[in-house]
Design a protein around this motif. Structure first.
Motif, PDB file in Angstrom:
ATOM      1  N   SER A  18       0.821  -1.219   0.000  1.00  0.00           N
ATOM      2  CA  SER A  18       0.000   0.000   0.000  1.00  0.00           C
ATOM      3  C   SER A  18       0.854   1.268   0.000  1.00  0.00           C
ATOM      4  N   PRO A  19       1.648   1.479  -1.051  1.00  0.00           N
ATOM      5  CA  PRO A  19       2.547   2.639  -1.070  1.00  0.00           C
ATOM      6  C   PRO A  19       1.824   3.984  -1.067  1.00  0.00           C
ATOM      7  N   HIS A  20       0.532   4.000  -1.400  1.00  0.00           N
ATOM      8  CA  HIS A  20      -0.232   5.248  -1.428  1.00  0.00           C
ATOM      9  C   HIS A  20      -0.688   5.702  -0.050  1.00  0.00           C
ATOM     10  N   ARG A  22      -0.533   5.629   4.549  1.00  0.00           N
ATOM     11  CA  ARG A  22       0.226   5.477   5.799  1.00  0.00           C
ATOM     12  C   ARG A  22       0.056   4.090   6.385  1.00  0.00           C
ATOM     13  N   PHE A  23      -0.982   3.375   5.955  1.00  0.00           N
ATOM     14  CA  PHE A  23      -1.332   2.079   6.530  1.00  0.00           C
ATOM     15  C   PHE A  23      -1.153   0.982   5.495  1.00  0.00           C
ATOM     16  N   ASN A  24      -0.866  -0.223   5.980  1.00  0.00           N
ATOM     17  CA  ASN A  24      -0.677  -1.351   5.075  1.00  0.00           C
ATOM     18  C   ASN A  24      -1.000  -2.632   5.821  1.00  0.00           C
ATOM     19  N   ILE A  25      -0.770  -3.769   5.193  1.00  0.00           N
ATOM     20  CA  ILE A  25      -1.125  -5.040   5.807  1.00  0.00           C
ATOM     21  C   ILE A  25      -0.421  -5.250   7.144  1.00  0.00           C
ATOM     22  N   GLN A  26       0.791  -4.759   7.280  1.00  0.00           N
ATOM     23  CA  GLN A  26       1.500  -4.942   8.550  1.00  0.00           C
ATOM     24  C   GLN A  26       0.856  -4.142   9.678  1.00  0.00           C
ATOM     25  N   THR A  27       0.430  -2.913   9.395  1.00  0.00           N
ATOM     26  CA  THR A  27      -0.242  -2.134  10.439  1.00  0.00           C
ATOM     27  C   THR A  27      -1.615  -2.712  10.743  1.00  0.00           C
ATOM     28  N   GLU A 203      -7.442   5.501   3.429  1.00  0.00           N
ATOM     29  CA  GLU A 203      -7.083   6.429   2.367  1.00  0.00           C
ATOM     30  C   GLU A 203      -7.316   5.736   1.028  1.00  0.00           C
ATOM     31  N   TRP A 204      -8.077   6.386   0.151  1.00  0.00           N
ATOM     32  CA  TRP A 204      -8.471   5.766  -1.103  1.00  0.00           C
ATOM     33  C   TRP A 204      -7.272   5.457  -1.986  1.00  0.00           C
ATOM     34  N   GLY A 205      -7.308   4.282  -2.600  1.00  0.00           N
ATOM     35  CA  GLY A 205      -6.288   3.892  -3.557  1.00  0.00           C
ATOM     36  C   GLY A 205      -6.841   3.987  -4.965  1.00  0.00           C
ATOM     37  N   ILE A 206      -6.897   2.861  -5.678  1.00  0.00           N
ATOM     38  CA  ILE A 206      -7.317   2.861  -7.078  1.00  0.00           C
ATOM     39  C   ILE A 206      -8.750   3.317  -7.234  1.00  0.00           C
TER      40      ILE A 206
END
Length: 244
Positions: A18-20, A22-27, A203-206
């Motif tokens: 999730s480079p877009h 602040r949050f991703n699978i790890q968080t 936060e919205w991605g695609i």
């Protein structure tokens, strides 16, 4: 002895870190560290699978060598789920335990509820138009809506399976699967609700991107705007008999 019942399943499709956001699978896995329920990850690339498949908070996983898209990933997770409540979560979601508990409570108390989420819409489905979108913090009671937003929602698994609901993979890799489910739910005599749950961030991605960005799907590259346009046509043809 019989196997104890599982109350919750958390289904998380994972394509990247999730480079877009602040949050991703790890968080998100950290958010779920002390929350009861099984965590099911649908890995859609070798890189994230290699990095995370041994994570102690992941109870089950499916590894897709190529990106299988939204509908297929959700279906795979639901098919692996054993919980009474199935939560669908984007990997870039940040969620607090009280949001999970509240969503679950609404799901099992509201009449004929099969899907509940913290954001959703009134839709003019035939004309592909959003009439009103209910965003976080703008309403204070449950609202029966046409759809719920796909980044975070809960499914009443028994009702979902009994009515033979399923996300249509013809909308892969993304777009229109939520609207398609809205029609399925209404035709099944069930309801979707948008509920006032606020203990989350996303936060919205695609989905929120307005640029015509490339999407890598099943080993080929497709363009965002082409996928959206094609899926809008598929939706109108399926439910309203309209042709391009």
């Amino acid at each position: 002895m019989p196997t104890p019942a599982i109350a919750r399943s958390f289904v998380i499709p994972v394509l990247d870190m999730s480079p877009h956001s602040r949050f991703n699978i790890q968080t998100l896995l950290k958010d779920l560290r002390d929350v009861d329920g099984e965590v099911i990850c649908i890995f859609n690339s070798p890189d994230v699978f290699t990095a995370l498949h041994t994570h102690p908070r992941i109870d089950k996983y499916c590894f897709n060598k190529l990106n299988a898209g939204v509908s297929r990933s959700w279906n795979l997770g639901i098919n692996l789920a054993e919980g009474r409540t199935v939560f669908i979560m984007n990997a870039d979601l940040h969620v607090q335990p009280e949001a999970i508990a509240a969503l679950e409570q609404y799901l099992h108390q509201l009449p004929d509820a099969v899907l509940v989420g913290p954001q959703g819409s009134y839709l003019d489905l035939e004309n592909l138009r959003v009439i009103q979108y209910f965003q976080k913090g703008t309403f204070d009671k449950p609202i029966r809506t046409h759809d719920v937003s796909g980044f975070f929602f809960a499914i009443h698994l028994e009702r979902f399976l009994e009515r033979k609901l399923c996300f249509d993979v013809r909308y892969s890799p993304c777009f229109m699967e939520e609207w398609d489910m809205a029609v399925q739910v209404m035709r099944a005599g069930l309801s979707s609700y948008t509920v006032p749950v606020v203990a989350w961030e996303h936060e919205w991605g695609i989905s929120g991107c307005r640029e015509n960005t490339p999407i890598y799907y099943f080993g080929r590259t497709v363009m965002r705007n082409d996928v959206l346009a094609a899926n809008r046509i598929k939706f109108q043809a399926k439910w309203f008999g309209k042709s391009a």
